[in-house]
Design an enzyme around this catalytic site. Structure first.
Site, short mmCIF file in Angstrom:
data_model
loop_
_atom_site.label_atom_id
_atom_site.label_comp_id
_atom_site.label_asym_id
_atom_site.label_seq_id
_atom_site.Cartn_x
_atom_site.Cartn_y
_atom_site.Cartn_z
CB SER A 96 -0.95 0.00 1.20
OG SER A 96 -0.24 -0.19 2.41
CG HIS A 104 -1.58 4.14 3.61
ND1 HIS A 104 -2.96 4.02 3.58
CD2 HIS A 104 -1.09 2.89 3.45
CE1 HIS A 104 -3.28 2.74 3.40
NE2 HIS A 104 -2.17 2.04 3.34
#
Length: 291
Positions: free
Chosen positions: A191, A241
């Site tokens: 991610s 992230h």
């Protein structure tokens, strides 16, 4: 107040674009635009003006970022998905492999045996963890996002620049995780790298004067998932992230910077080196603190 909608690419009508072919004036998206001596041209105009269809490397069709236009503009994305799937299966087939690949700052006890981490020199974990997943829903969600976001971005950047963006975004996310997370907290998943692709997509859309609402909505959903707690004992690493997102945006600013000829290559290479050194500096600072 109504706003005028941008035209759709003549080959991909669903993709709004503010760029037109310099020869035929048809609207073209990043996947279709080919850098020419003046502006960008569509594939048909390039083929029609190339004569033999085998232009020398110096005059070969180029992507928006200056990379060579490939026959399969999404090959690297497919390879990355394949590597992630292979590592996922290997982690199930080989006991203890996931523990050796996940991002771990300092050693922990694994079935009574100590497992070392990045602070003891296992720097490979900063990148191997980017390709590691241990739950099917985790890898499925990440690979769908990689395909949707990565494919068009690869077509716009070219293979080598796109691969550098993916790997450095993953490294940037891992570096921030290592810096800000408890050293015995295992972290894994693609991610961070995918958020880097999203950050680069925001820069690309802005550069091409695309309609920003779809991109900003996607960004908002990503931030929502990042900061809203998940159930079942799982949590999203906001450090990965945000680290990946910022890294990807910074890289895209350099990769898409308008500059002529060799100067553009120097700007792109310099941006990649600078981002790598920044991530390395964060890693060294954290390692010094832990040791």
């Amino acid at each position: 107040m109504d706003t005028e909608r941008l035209p759709g690419c003549y080959r991909h009508p669903g993709r709004d674009t503010g760029i037109s072919c310099a020869r035929c004036d048809r609207p073209i998206c990043p996947e279709c635009m080919i850098s020419a001596s003046v502006g960008y041209q569509c594939p048909e105009c390039v083929r029609g003006g190339s004569g033999t269809g085998h232009a020398p490397a110096a005059n070969a069709p180029r992507t928006l970022a200056g990379g060579l236009v490939a026959a399969d503009p999404q090959l690297v994305t497919k390879v990355l998905i394949g590597i992630n799937a292979a590592v996922f299966l290997a982690a199930y087939a080989v006991p203890g492999l996931a523990v050796q690949l996940e991002l771990l700052g300092r050693y922990v006890e694994y079935y009574g045996a100590p497992v070392e981490g990045i602070s003891t020199g296992q720097y490979h974990r900063l990148l191997t963890s980017v390709f590691l997943h241990v739950e099917w829903w985790h890898i499925f969600g990440n690979m769908v996002a990689l395909w949707v976001i990565g494919g068009p971005l690869e077509a716009a950047l070219g293979r080598s620049r796109y691969l550098a963006l993916y790997l450095l975004s993953g490294l940037g996310g891992s570096a921030l995780v290592y810096l800000l997370t408890a050293p015995n907290t295992p972290t894994l998943g693609a991610s961070g790298a995918i958020c880097g692709l999203l950050g680069a997509t925001v820069v690309l859309a802005r550069r091409l004067r695309y309609e920003m609402r779809p991109v900003l909505i996607t960004l908002g959903l990503m931030l929502l998932v990042t900061f809203v707690p998940l159930g079942g004992g799982w949590s999203v690493s906001w450090q990965a992230h945000i680290g990946g997102l910022v890294t990807g945006a910074l890289l895209a600013l350099g990769l898409l910077a308008p500059a002529p000829g060799r100067k553009r290559t120097l700007v792109q290479a310099g941006t990649c080196v600078a981002v790598f050194l920044l991530a390395a500096a964060l890693v060294m600072v954290r390692t010094a603190a832990l040791t």
